[in-house]
Design an enzyme around this catalytic site. Sequence first.
Site, PDB file in Angstrom:
ATOM      1  N   SER A  91       0.805   1.708  -6.728  1.00  0.00           N
ATOM      2  CA  SER A  91       1.997   1.104  -6.141  1.00  0.00           C
ATOM      3  C   SER A  91       2.258  -0.259  -6.749  1.00  0.00           C
ATOM      4  O   SER A  91       1.312  -0.989  -7.089  1.00  0.00           O
ATOM      5  CB  SER A  91       1.829   0.943  -4.620  1.00  0.00           C
ATOM      6  OG  SER A  91       2.915   0.219  -4.066  1.00  0.00           O
ATOM      7  N   TYR A  99      -2.245  -1.560   3.168  1.00  0.00           N
ATOM      8  CA  TYR A  99      -1.707  -0.708   2.109  1.00  0.00           C
ATOM      9  C   TYR A  99      -1.948  -1.329   0.735  1.00  0.00           C
ATOM     10  O   TYR A  99      -2.465  -0.671  -0.173  1.00  0.00           O
ATOM     11  CB  TYR A  99      -0.214  -0.488   2.341  1.00  0.00           C
ATOM     12  CG  TYR A  99       0.441   0.385   1.292  1.00  0.00           C
ATOM     13  CD1 TYR A  99       0.268   1.762   1.307  1.00  0.00           C
ATOM     14  CD2 TYR A  99       1.229  -0.173   0.290  1.00  0.00           C
ATOM     15  CE1 TYR A  99       0.857   2.569   0.347  1.00  0.00           C
ATOM     16  CE2 TYR A  99       1.830   0.617  -0.670  1.00  0.00           C
ATOM     17  CZ  TYR A  99       1.646   1.985  -0.644  1.00  0.00           C
ATOM     18  OH  TYR A  99       2.232   2.770  -1.600  1.00  0.00           O
TER      19      TYR A  99
END
Length: 229
Positions: free
Chosen positions: A142, A155
Amino acid sequence: MVTAETIWITGASTGIGRDLALLLAEQGNTVIASARSESGLQQLAALNANIIPLVFDVSRADAIDAVRSELLKHSPYLDRVILNAGTCEYLDISAPDWDMMQRVMTTNYFGAVNSLAVAMPLLQARPKSADGKGAHIIGVVSLATVVPFSRAQAYGASKAAMQYFLDSLRVDLQSRAIDVTVINPGFVKTPLTDKNDFSMPFLLSSSEAAQRMANAIAKRPRQYDFPGA
Protein backbone atom coordinates in the site's frame (compact mmCIF):
# COMPACT_ATOMS: atom_id res chain seq x y z
CA MET A 1 3.13 -16.72 -27.69
CA VAL A 2 2.40 -16.30 -23.99
CA THR A 3 2.56 -19.50 -21.95
CA ALA A 4 -0.33 -20.10 -19.56
CA GLU A 5 0.66 -20.14 -15.91
CA THR A 6 -0.60 -21.53 -12.63
CA ILE A 7 -1.17 -18.62 -10.27
CA TRP A 8 -2.34 -18.65 -6.66
CA ILE A 9 -3.97 -15.49 -5.34
CA THR A 10 -5.20 -14.84 -1.80
CA GLY A 11 -7.97 -12.42 -0.87
CA ALA A 12 -9.69 -13.27 -4.14
CA SER A 13 -13.39 -13.22 -3.24
CA THR A 14 -13.87 -9.42 -3.40
CA GLY A 15 -12.29 -6.19 -4.62
CA ILE A 16 -8.95 -6.09 -6.39
CA GLY A 17 -8.29 -9.77 -5.78
CA ARG A 18 -11.54 -10.82 -7.44
CA ASP A 19 -11.02 -8.64 -10.51
CA LEU A 20 -7.38 -9.68 -10.80
CA ALA A 21 -8.30 -13.37 -10.58
CA LEU A 22 -10.86 -12.93 -13.35
CA LEU A 23 -8.47 -10.99 -15.55
CA LEU A 24 -5.67 -13.52 -15.19
CA ALA A 25 -8.09 -16.38 -15.85
CA GLU A 26 -9.39 -14.64 -18.97
CA GLN A 27 -5.80 -14.55 -20.22
CA GLY A 28 -5.79 -18.36 -20.13
CA ASN A 29 -4.00 -18.90 -16.83
CA THR A 30 -5.09 -21.42 -14.22
CA VAL A 31 -5.94 -19.29 -11.20
CA ILE A 32 -6.28 -20.88 -7.79
CA ALA A 33 -8.33 -18.36 -5.86
CA SER A 34 -8.33 -18.29 -2.06
CA ALA A 35 -10.29 -16.40 0.58
CA ARG A 36 -12.22 -17.18 3.74
CA SER A 37 -15.61 -17.03 2.00
CA GLU A 38 -16.51 -20.33 0.35
CA SER A 39 -19.66 -18.85 -1.19
CA GLY A 40 -17.73 -15.90 -2.59
CA LEU A 41 -15.16 -18.20 -4.15
CA GLN A 42 -17.82 -20.45 -5.64
CA GLN A 43 -19.51 -17.43 -7.22
CA LEU A 44 -16.15 -16.34 -8.63
CA ALA A 45 -15.29 -19.79 -10.00
CA ALA A 46 -18.68 -19.94 -11.75
CA LEU A 47 -17.60 -17.00 -13.91
CA ASN A 48 -14.57 -18.70 -15.46
CA ALA A 49 -13.63 -22.36 -15.79
CA ASN A 50 -9.95 -21.47 -15.28
CA ILE A 51 -10.59 -20.45 -11.67
CA ILE A 52 -10.23 -23.07 -8.94
CA PRO A 53 -11.65 -22.13 -5.52
CA LEU A 54 -9.59 -22.97 -2.43
CA VAL A 55 -10.79 -21.75 0.96
CA PHE A 56 -7.96 -20.42 3.15
CA ASP A 57 -8.02 -18.11 6.14
CA VAL A 58 -4.52 -16.64 5.89
CA SER A 59 -4.43 -15.97 9.64
CA ARG A 60 -4.54 -19.73 10.30
CA ALA A 61 -0.96 -20.98 10.56
CA ASP A 62 -2.37 -24.40 11.48
CA ALA A 63 -3.88 -24.69 7.98
CA ILE A 64 -0.58 -24.32 6.09
CA ASP A 65 0.08 -28.03 5.45
CA ALA A 66 -3.52 -28.79 4.46
CA VAL A 67 -3.71 -25.88 2.01
CA ARG A 68 -0.38 -26.85 0.45
CA SER A 69 -1.70 -30.38 -0.04
CA GLU A 70 -4.75 -28.97 -1.81
CA LEU A 71 -2.59 -26.84 -4.10
CA LEU A 72 -0.50 -29.88 -5.02
CA LYS A 73 -3.65 -31.66 -6.19
CA HIS A 74 -3.92 -29.10 -8.97
CA SER A 75 -0.28 -28.54 -9.91
CA PRO A 76 3.19 -29.72 -8.82
CA TYR A 77 4.39 -26.11 -8.86
CA LEU A 78 3.28 -22.48 -8.94
CA ASP A 79 4.46 -19.94 -11.46
CA ARG A 80 3.33 -17.03 -9.32
CA VAL A 81 1.76 -16.30 -5.95
CA ILE A 82 -0.07 -13.04 -5.33
CA LEU A 83 -0.25 -12.16 -1.64
CA ASN A 84 -3.33 -9.98 -1.70
CA ALA A 85 -5.40 -10.83 1.38
CA GLY A 86 -5.78 -7.91 3.76
CA THR A 87 -7.98 -5.99 6.12
CA CYS A 88 -8.19 -2.51 7.60
CA GLU A 89 -9.39 -1.17 10.94
CA TYR A 90 -8.91 2.37 12.22
CA LEU A 91 -7.69 3.45 15.64
CA ASP A 92 -9.89 5.84 17.63
CA ILE A 93 -7.31 7.58 19.78
CA SER A 94 -10.05 8.80 22.14
CA ALA A 95 -11.11 5.24 22.92
CA PRO A 96 -8.38 3.01 21.50
CA ASP A 97 -8.96 -0.66 20.87
CA TRP A 98 -5.40 -1.87 21.21
CA ASP A 99 -6.37 -5.46 20.39
CA MET A 100 -7.19 -4.20 16.91
CA MET A 101 -3.49 -3.67 16.25
CA GLN A 102 -2.94 -7.40 16.72
CA ARG A 103 -5.91 -8.34 14.53
CA VAL A 104 -4.74 -6.26 11.58
CA MET A 105 -1.13 -7.40 11.89
CA THR A 106 -2.26 -11.04 12.04
CA THR A 107 -4.10 -10.78 8.71
CA ASN A 108 -1.95 -8.36 6.77
CA TYR A 109 1.56 -9.33 7.83
CA PHE A 110 1.38 -12.82 9.28
CA GLY A 111 -1.22 -13.70 6.65
CA ALA A 112 1.38 -12.96 3.98
CA VAL A 113 3.98 -15.00 5.88
CA ASN A 114 1.58 -17.94 6.26
CA SER A 115 0.67 -17.81 2.58
CA LEU A 116 4.29 -17.81 1.56
CA ALA A 117 4.96 -20.73 3.89
CA VAL A 118 2.28 -22.61 1.95
CA ALA A 119 3.59 -21.61 -1.46
CA MET A 120 7.37 -21.67 -1.15
CA PRO A 121 7.93 -25.39 -1.91
CA LEU A 122 5.74 -25.08 -5.02
CA LEU A 123 7.52 -21.90 -6.13
CA GLN A 124 10.90 -23.57 -5.73
CA ALA A 125 9.67 -26.55 -7.76
CA ARG A 126 8.82 -24.36 -10.75
CA PRO A 127 11.19 -25.08 -13.67
CA LYS A 128 13.19 -22.11 -14.90
CA SER A 129 12.01 -20.64 -18.17
CA ALA A 130 14.20 -20.30 -21.26
CA ASP A 131 15.36 -16.87 -20.10
CA GLY A 132 16.47 -18.26 -16.74
CA LYS A 133 13.54 -16.87 -14.78
CA GLY A 134 12.09 -18.82 -11.90
CA ALA A 135 8.87 -18.31 -9.99
CA HIS A 136 7.45 -14.93 -9.01
CA ILE A 137 6.17 -13.62 -5.67
CA ILE A 138 3.90 -10.56 -5.73
CA GLY A 139 2.90 -8.75 -2.56
CA VAL A 140 0.05 -6.23 -2.59
CA VAL A 141 1.18 -3.65 -0.04
CA SER A 142 0.00 0.00 0.00
CA LEU A 143 1.05 3.59 -0.56
CA ALA A 144 0.05 4.03 3.10
CA THR A 145 3.59 2.89 3.89
CA VAL A 146 4.82 6.16 2.36
CA VAL A 147 2.32 8.66 3.76
CA PRO A 148 1.15 8.49 7.40
CA PHE A 149 -2.65 8.73 7.52
CA SER A 150 -4.70 9.61 10.57
CA ARG A 151 -6.10 6.55 12.39
CA ALA A 152 -4.20 4.16 10.07
CA GLN A 153 -1.56 3.13 12.59
CA ALA A 154 -2.44 -0.57 12.46
CA TYR A 155 -2.95 -0.78 8.71
CA GLY A 156 0.14 1.25 7.80
CA ALA A 157 2.39 -0.58 10.25
CA SER A 158 1.22 -3.99 9.03
CA LYS A 159 1.82 -3.04 5.41
CA ALA A 160 5.22 -1.54 6.21
CA ALA A 161 6.17 -4.83 7.87
CA MET A 162 5.00 -6.70 4.80
CA GLN A 163 7.05 -4.47 2.49
CA TYR A 164 10.24 -4.95 4.50
CA PHE A 165 9.63 -8.70 4.64
CA LEU A 166 9.32 -8.87 0.85
CA ASP A 167 12.25 -6.56 0.15
CA SER A 168 14.48 -8.63 2.41
CA LEU A 169 13.15 -11.85 0.93
CA ARG A 170 14.13 -10.63 -2.54
CA VAL A 171 17.77 -10.49 -1.47
CA ASP A 172 17.76 -14.09 -0.27
CA LEU A 173 15.92 -15.43 -3.32
CA GLN A 174 18.13 -13.87 -5.99
CA SER A 175 20.35 -16.93 -6.15
CA ARG A 176 17.27 -19.08 -6.79
CA ALA A 177 16.03 -16.86 -9.65
CA ILE A 178 12.75 -16.18 -7.82
CA ASP A 179 11.60 -12.60 -8.38
CA VAL A 180 9.78 -10.55 -5.75
CA THR A 181 7.52 -7.64 -6.69
CA VAL A 182 5.98 -5.18 -4.24
CA ILE A 183 2.84 -3.45 -5.52
CA ASN A 184 1.73 -0.30 -3.72
CA PRO A 185 -1.79 0.75 -4.73
CA GLY A 186 -3.31 4.06 -3.79
CA PHE A 187 -7.03 4.34 -3.11
CA VAL A 188 -9.12 1.71 -4.89
CA LYS A 189 -12.89 1.36 -4.66
CA THR A 190 -13.53 -1.94 -2.90
CA PRO A 191 -15.85 -3.18 -0.13
CA LEU A 192 -12.99 -2.33 2.28
CA THR A 193 -12.61 1.29 1.19
CA ASP A 194 -16.39 1.74 0.92
CA LYS A 195 -16.28 1.99 4.72
CA ASN A 196 -13.96 5.02 4.64
CA ASP A 197 -15.49 8.29 5.81
CA PHE A 198 -12.85 10.59 4.31
CA SER A 199 -11.81 11.88 0.90
CA MET A 200 -9.89 9.41 -1.27
CA PRO A 201 -8.05 11.30 -4.02
CA PHE A 202 -7.31 9.59 -7.36
CA LEU A 203 -9.74 6.78 -6.47
CA LEU A 204 -9.60 3.95 -9.03
CA SER A 205 -12.11 1.21 -9.71
CA SER A 206 -11.00 -2.28 -8.72
CA SER A 207 -11.10 -3.36 -12.38
CA GLU A 208 -8.75 -0.53 -13.39
CA ALA A 209 -6.44 -1.36 -10.50
CA ALA A 210 -6.44 -5.04 -11.51
CA GLN A 211 -5.53 -4.15 -15.09
CA ARG A 212 -2.63 -1.97 -13.98
CA MET A 213 -1.40 -4.65 -11.63
CA ALA A 214 -1.61 -7.39 -14.26
CA ASN A 215 0.40 -5.26 -16.68
CA ALA A 216 3.04 -4.63 -14.02
CA ILE A 217 3.21 -8.25 -12.87
CA ALA A 218 4.05 -9.42 -16.39
CA LYS A 219 7.18 -7.21 -16.31
CA ARG A 220 8.37 -8.43 -12.87
CA PRO A 221 9.49 -5.06 -11.45
CA ARG A 222 10.96 -4.81 -7.98
CA GLN A 223 8.23 -2.30 -7.07
CA TYR A 224 5.21 -0.77 -8.76
CA ASP A 225 3.35 2.20 -7.25
CA PHE A 226 0.10 3.55 -8.65
CA PRO A 227 -1.58 5.80 -9.56
CA GLY A 228 1.19 7.99 -10.86
CA ALA A 229 3.54 5.16 -11.90
